[in-house]
Design a protein around this motif. Structure first.
Motif, PDB file in Angstrom:
ATOM      1  N   HIS A  17       0.832  -1.212   0.000  1.00  0.00           N
ATOM      2  CA  HIS A  17       0.000   0.000   0.000  1.00  0.00           C
ATOM      3  C   HIS A  17       0.864   1.258   0.000  1.00  0.00           C
ATOM      4  O   HIS A  17       0.567   2.220  -0.714  1.00  0.00           O
ATOM      5  N   ARG A  18       1.921   1.246   0.791  1.00  0.00           N
ATOM      6  CA  ARG A  18       2.797   2.408   0.883  1.00  0.00           C
ATOM      7  C   ARG A  18       3.490   2.663  -0.450  1.00  0.00           C
ATOM      8  O   ARG A  18       3.615   3.812  -0.898  1.00  0.00           O
ATOM      9  N   ALA A  19       3.944   1.593  -1.117  1.00  0.00           N
ATOM     10  CA  ALA A  19       4.607   1.738  -2.411  1.00  0.00           C
ATOM     11  C   ALA A  19       3.640   2.266  -3.465  1.00  0.00           C
ATOM     12  O   ALA A  19       3.988   3.143  -4.268  1.00  0.00           O
ATOM     13  N   ALA A  20       2.420   1.762  -3.458  1.00  0.00           N
ATOM     14  CA  ALA A  20       1.418   2.235  -4.426  1.00  0.00           C
ATOM     15  C   ALA A  20       1.089   3.707  -4.180  1.00  0.00           C
ATOM     16  O   ALA A  20       1.003   4.502  -5.133  1.00  0.00           O
ATOM     17  N   ARG A  36      11.986  15.266  -7.657  1.00  0.00           N
ATOM     18  CA  ARG A  36      13.022  14.307  -7.295  1.00  0.00           C
ATOM     19  C   ARG A  36      12.790  13.710  -5.909  1.00  0.00           C
ATOM     20  O   ARG A  36      13.094  12.554  -5.663  1.00  0.00           O
ATOM     21  N   ILE A  37      12.241  14.509  -5.002  1.00  0.00           N
ATOM     22  CA  ILE A  37      11.993  14.037  -3.636  1.00  0.00           C
ATOM     23  C   ILE A  37      10.936  12.939  -3.626  1.00  0.00           C
ATOM     24  O   ILE A  37      11.128  11.874  -3.033  1.00  0.00           O
ATOM     25  N   SER A  38       9.817  13.184  -4.290  1.00  0.00           N
ATOM     26  CA  SER A  38       8.748  12.184  -4.299  1.00  0.00           C
ATOM     27  C   SER A  38       9.120  10.965  -5.132  1.00  0.00           C
ATOM     28  O   SER A  38       8.740   9.835  -4.784  1.00  0.00           O
ATOM     29  N   VAL A  39       9.876  11.160  -6.195  1.00  0.00           N
ATOM     30  CA  VAL A  39      10.340  10.021  -6.998  1.00  0.00           C
ATOM     31  C   VAL A  39      11.279   9.158  -6.169  1.00  0.00           C
ATOM     32  O   VAL A  39      11.171   7.924  -6.152  1.00  0.00           O
ATOM     33  N   ASP A  41      11.328   8.892  -2.914  1.00  0.00           N
ATOM     34  CA  ASP A  41      10.521   8.214  -1.902  1.00  0.00           C
ATOM     35  C   ASP A  41       9.842   6.983  -2.499  1.00  0.00           C
ATOM     36  O   ASP A  41       9.829   5.915  -1.889  1.00  0.00           O
ATOM     37  N   ALA A  42       9.290   7.124  -3.698  1.00  0.00           N
ATOM     38  CA  ALA A  42       8.626   5.993  -4.354  1.00  0.00           C
ATOM     39  C   ALA A  42       9.628   4.868  -4.631  1.00  0.00           C
ATOM     40  O   ALA A  42       9.330   3.692  -4.412  1.00  0.00           O
ATOM     41  N   GLU A  43      10.812   5.227  -5.094  1.00  0.00           N
ATOM     42  CA  GLU A  43      11.835   4.216  -5.370  1.00  0.00           C
ATOM     43  C   GLU A  43      12.293   3.523  -4.090  1.00  0.00           C
ATOM     44  O   GLU A  43      12.445   2.298  -4.060  1.00  0.00           O
ATOM     45  N   ASN A  44      12.508   4.287  -3.044  1.00  0.00           N
ATOM     46  CA  ASN A  44      12.937   3.702  -1.763  1.00  0.00           C
ATOM     47  C   ASN A  44      11.886   2.747  -1.204  1.00  0.00           C
ATOM     48  O   ASN A  44      12.212   1.681  -0.684  1.00  0.00           O
ATOM     49  N   THR A  45      10.626   3.131  -1.309  1.00  0.00           N
ATOM     50  CA  THR A  45       9.550   2.286  -0.794  1.00  0.00           C
ATOM     51  C   THR A  45       9.426   1.004  -1.613  1.00  0.00           C
ATOM     52  O   THR A  45       9.257  -0.080  -1.049  1.00  0.00           O
ATOM     53  N   ALA A  46       9.548   1.115  -2.919  1.00  0.00           N
ATOM     54  CA  ALA A  46       9.515  -0.078  -3.777  1.00  0.00           C
ATOM     55  C   ALA A  46      10.692  -0.988  -3.457  1.00  0.00           C
ATOM     56  O   ALA A  46      10.549  -2.221  -3.412  1.00  0.00           O
ATOM     57  N   ARG A  48      12.178  -1.264  -0.533  1.00  0.00           N
ATOM     58  CA  ARG A  48      11.874  -1.926   0.744  1.00  0.00           C
ATOM     59  C   ARG A  48      10.952  -3.120   0.534  1.00  0.00           C
ATOM     60  O   ARG A  48      11.128  -4.173   1.143  1.00  0.00           O
ATOM     61  N   LEU A  49       9.949  -2.958  -0.334  1.00  0.00           N
ATOM     62  CA  LEU A  49       9.036  -4.058  -0.640  1.00  0.00           C
ATOM     63  C   LEU A  49       9.798  -5.210  -1.302  1.00  0.00           C
ATOM     64  O   LEU A  49       9.615  -6.380  -0.933  1.00  0.00           O
ATOM     65  N   LEU A  50      10.652  -4.901  -2.247  1.00  0.00           N
ATOM     66  CA  LEU A  50      11.443  -5.936  -2.918  1.00  0.00           C
ATOM     67  C   LEU A  50      12.342  -6.665  -1.927  1.00  0.00           C
ATOM     68  O   LEU A  50      12.435  -7.902  -1.942  1.00  0.00           O
ATOM     69  N   GLU A  51      12.996  -5.918  -1.040  1.00  0.00           N
ATOM     70  CA  GLU A  51      13.856  -6.542  -0.033  1.00  0.00           C
ATOM     71  C   GLU A  51      13.049  -7.453   0.896  1.00  0.00           C
ATOM     72  O   GLU A  51      13.502  -8.539   1.258  1.00  0.00           O
ATOM     73  N   HIS A  52      11.864  -7.009   1.262  1.00  0.00           N
ATOM     74  CA  HIS A  52      11.001  -7.829   2.113  1.00  0.00           C
ATOM     75  C   HIS A  52      10.628  -9.122   1.387  1.00  0.00           C
ATOM     76  O   HIS A  52      10.707 -10.209   1.957  1.00  0.00           O
ATOM     77  N   ASP A  53      10.222  -8.998   0.126  1.00  0.00           N
ATOM     78  CA  ASP A  53       9.833 -10.185  -0.640  1.00  0.00           C
ATOM     79  C   ASP A  53      11.001 -11.143  -0.827  1.00  0.00           C
ATOM     80  O   ASP A  53      10.829 -12.357  -0.751  1.00  0.00           O
ATOM     81  N   ARG A  54      12.183 -10.604  -1.052  1.00  0.00           N
ATOM     82  CA  ARG A  54      13.350 -11.471  -1.204  1.00  0.00           C
ATOM     83  C   ARG A  54      13.676 -12.179   0.107  1.00  0.00           C
ATOM     84  O   ARG A  54      14.000 -13.365   0.113  1.00  0.00           O
ATOM     85  N   ALA A  55      13.602 -11.456   1.199  1.00  0.00           N
ATOM     86  CA  ALA A  55      13.956 -12.020   2.502  1.00  0.00           C
ATOM     87  C   ALA A  55      12.963 -13.073   2.983  1.00  0.00           C
ATOM     88  O   ALA A  55      13.336 -14.032   3.652  1.00  0.00           O
ATOM     89  N   HIS A  56      11.692 -12.910   2.618  1.00  0.00           N
ATOM     90  CA  HIS A  56      10.648 -13.785   3.156  1.00  0.00           C
ATOM     91  C   HIS A  56       9.950 -14.636   2.099  1.00  0.00           C
ATOM     92  O   HIS A  56       8.978 -15.320   2.412  1.00  0.00           O
ATOM     93  N   ALA A  57      10.439 -14.555   0.853  1.00  0.00           N
ATOM     94  CA  ALA A  57       9.839 -15.304  -0.264  1.00  0.00           C
ATOM     95  C   ALA A  57       8.337 -15.057  -0.334  1.00  0.00           C
ATOM     96  O   ALA A  57       7.544 -15.980  -0.469  1.00  0.00           O
ATOM     97  N   THR A  58       7.949 -13.785  -0.230  1.00  0.00           N
ATOM     98  CA  THR A  58       6.531 -13.442  -0.226  1.00  0.00           C
ATOM     99  C   THR A  58       6.056 -12.789  -1.515  1.00  0.00           C
ATOM    100  O   THR A  58       4.911 -12.395  -1.610  1.00  0.00           O
ATOM    101  N   GLY A  59       6.934 -12.656  -2.492  1.00  0.00           N
ATOM    102  CA  GLY A  59       6.521 -12.048  -3.750  1.00  0.00           C
ATOM    103  C   GLY A  59       5.506 -12.901  -4.467  1.00  0.00           C
ATOM    104  O   GLY A  59       5.438 -14.112  -4.283  1.00  0.00           O
TER     105      GLY A  59
END
Length: 68
Positions: A17-20, A36-39, A41-46, A48-59
């Motif tokens: 939800h945060r990434a969207a 550049r600031i909002s872009v 932020d969007a990249e950082n949040t995406a 974080r989601l990718l790192e979470h999915d990689r760490a927990h195999a939740t993708g």
């Protein structure tokens, strides 16, 4: 540290939800801050989601998050 430490499912839901929201907010925030600031932020949040999915195999989807 995430929004729901220890609860991987809720953490992933939050990150999705945060990434969207961050992604869709870029045009709306252009009048309030440098794009550049909002872009970033969007990249950082995406990321974080990718790192979470990689760490927990939740993708989800045909390509796993661990696939380069």
């Amino acid at each position: 540290m995430g929004a729901h430490p220890g609860d991987r499912r809720r953490e992933r839901t939050y990150l999705v939800h945060r990434a969207a929201l961050a992604d869709r907010s870029v045009p709306a925030l252009a009048e309030l801050e440098h794009p550049r600031i909002s872009v970033q932020d969007a990249e950082n949040t995406a990321r974080r989601l990718l790192e979470h999915d990689r760490a927990h195999a939740t993708g989800r989807g045909p390509v796993p998050a661990t696939d380069s």
